[in-house]
Design a protein around this motif. Structure first.
Motif, PDB file in Angstrom:
ATOM      1  N   LEU A   1       0.790  -1.069   0.072  1.00 27.26           N
ATOM      2  CA  LEU A   1      -0.023   0.094  -0.023  1.00 27.26           C
ATOM      3  C   LEU A   1       0.863   1.147   0.137  1.00 27.26           C
ATOM      4  N   ARG A   2       2.103   1.168   0.723  1.00 28.33           N
ATOM      5  CA  ARG A   2       2.826   2.330   0.521  1.00 28.33           C
ATOM      6  C   ARG A   2       3.558   2.564  -0.629  1.00 28.33           C
ATOM      7  N   LYS A   3       3.758   1.501  -1.546  1.00 31.19           N
ATOM      8  CA  LYS A   3       4.327   1.592  -2.832  1.00 31.19           C
ATOM      9  C   LYS A   3       3.268   2.052  -3.609  1.00 31.19           C
ATOM     10  N   LYS A   4       2.195   1.818  -3.462  1.00 30.98           N
ATOM     11  CA  LYS A   4       0.951   2.359  -4.239  1.00 30.98           C
ATOM     12  C   LYS A   4       0.607   3.588  -3.907  1.00 30.98           C
ATOM     13  N   LYS A   5       1.198   4.071  -2.927  1.00 32.63           N
ATOM     14  CA  LYS A   5       0.842   5.482  -2.372  1.00 32.63           C
ATOM     15  C   LYS A   5      -0.424   5.636  -1.766  1.00 32.63           C
ATOM     16  N   ILE A   6      -1.150   4.636  -1.334  1.00 32.61           N
ATOM     17  CA  ILE A   6      -2.523   4.541  -0.704  1.00 32.61           C
ATOM     18  C   ILE A   6      -2.275   4.847   0.873  1.00 32.61           C
ATOM     19  N   MET A   7      -0.927   4.354   1.394  1.00 29.81           N
ATOM     20  CA  MET A   7      -0.648   4.671   2.713  1.00 29.81           C
ATOM     21  C   MET A   7       0.700   5.424   2.712  1.00 29.81           C
ATOM     22  N   LYS A   8       0.922   6.442   3.812  1.00 28.18           N
ATOM     23  CA  LYS A   8       2.092   7.379   3.818  1.00 28.18           C
ATOM     24  C   LYS A   8       3.267   6.334   4.106  1.00 28.18           C
ATOM     25  N   PRO A   9       4.285   6.832   3.669  1.00 32.68           N
ATOM     26  CA  PRO A   9       5.820   6.183   3.960  1.00 32.68           C
ATOM     27  C   PRO A   9       5.807   5.980   5.420  1.00 32.68           C
ATOM     28  N   ALA A  10       6.581   4.997   5.956  1.00 32.63           N
ATOM     29  CA  ALA A  10       6.709   4.839   7.511  1.00 32.63           C
ATOM     30  C   ALA A  10       7.434   6.063   8.006  1.00 32.63           C
ATOM     31  N   ASP A  11       8.359   6.776   7.342  1.00 33.04           N
ATOM     32  CA  ASP A  11       9.205   7.941   7.818  1.00 33.04           C
ATOM     33  C   ASP A  11       8.547   9.119   7.970  1.00 33.04           C
ATOM     34  N   GLU A  12       6.972   9.174   7.502  1.00 33.00           N
ATOM     35  CA  GLU A  12       6.375  10.327   7.469  1.00 33.00           C
ATOM     36  C   GLU A  12       5.198  10.182   8.540  1.00 33.00           C
ATOM     37  N   SER A  13       5.179   8.858   9.074  1.00 30.97           N
ATOM     38  CA  SER A  13       4.261   8.948  10.332  1.00 30.97           C
ATOM     39  C   SER A  13       4.793   8.574  11.524  1.00 30.97           C
ATOM     40  N   PRO A  14       4.235   8.776  12.565  1.00 29.88           N
ATOM     41  CA  PRO A  14       4.596   8.718  13.985  1.00 29.88           C
ATOM     42  C   PRO A  14       5.176   7.188  14.091  1.00 29.88           C
ATOM     43  N   LYS A  15       6.098   6.862  14.907  1.00 29.10           N
ATOM     44  CA  LYS A  15       6.566   5.445  15.168  1.00 29.10           C
ATOM     45  C   LYS A  15       5.390   4.711  15.331  1.00 29.10           C
ATOM     46  N   GLY A  16       5.118   3.591  14.791  1.00 33.21           N
ATOM     47  CA  GLY A  16       4.309   2.720  15.356  1.00 33.21           C
ATOM     48  C   GLY A  16       2.714   2.918  14.815  1.00 33.21           C
ATOM     49  N   ILE A  17       2.588   3.948  14.036  1.00 36.55           N
ATOM     50  CA  ILE A  17       1.235   4.363  13.235  1.00 36.55           C
ATOM     51  C   ILE A  17       1.261   4.166  12.170  1.00 36.55           C
ATOM     52  N   TRP A  18       0.200   3.528  11.362  1.00 37.32           N
ATOM     53  CA  TRP A  18       0.002   3.639  10.019  1.00 37.32           C
ATOM     54  C   TRP A  18      -1.024   4.437   9.671  1.00 37.32           C
ATOM     55  N   GLU A  19      -0.854   5.100   8.478  1.00 37.62           N
ATOM     56  CA  GLU A  19      -1.522   6.128   8.067  1.00 37.62           C
ATOM     57  C   GLU A  19      -1.957   6.104   6.597  1.00 37.62           C
ATOM     58  N   LEU A  20      -3.407   6.240   6.291  1.00 41.39           N
ATOM     59  CA  LEU A  20      -3.556   6.338   4.625  1.00 41.39           C
ATOM     60  C   LEU A  20      -2.927   7.712   4.452  1.00 41.39           C
ATOM     61  N   ALA A  21      -2.553   7.653   3.175  1.00 44.60           N
ATOM     62  CA  ALA A  21      -2.004   9.126   2.264  1.00 44.60           C
ATOM     63  C   ALA A  21      -3.177   9.895   2.226  1.00 44.60           C
TER      64      ALA A  21
END
Length: 101
Positions: A81-101
């Motif tokens: 999902l990160r590669k498809k830009k559906i989720m934010k990259p891990a380094d753009e989200s707080p540690k341990g949090i997954w986020e939609l883009a």
């Protein structure tokens, strides 16, 4: 000749096995996205896992080997999902949090 035929049949069976696993793994991308959406677009990894289990337990139990690997595989789904830009990259989200883009 018989050994060659057995090898071909085994290779075909193995290919079918991996195709089946991949089909099931790809469903996890939808489930991760749905879990994040249900939590307002962001969630801790444990919340995503809990959401998947609470909403898809029967499917997971009936999925064969995926039942034993889904905790790993839903992390794989997040990477896709990160590669498809559906989720934010891990380094753009707080540690341990997954986020939609």
């Amino acid at each position: 000749m018989t050994n060659m035929l057995l090898w071909v049949v085994s290779a075909l069976s193995l290919n079918r096995f991996w195709e089946e696993v991949m089909v099931h793994r790809s469903v996890l991308m939808d489930w991760v996205r749905d879990a994040l959406a249900a939590h307002g677009g962001q969630a801790r990894i444990v919340q995503v896992s809990k959401h998947i289990w609470e909403n898809h337990e029967k499917k997971l139990r009936d999925s064969g080997e995926l039942f034993y690997t889904w905790q790993y595989d839903f992390r794989w789904a997040a990477e896709r999902l990160r590669k498809k830009k559906i989720m934010k990259p891990a380094d753009e989200s707080p540690k341990g949090i997954w986020e939609l883009a």
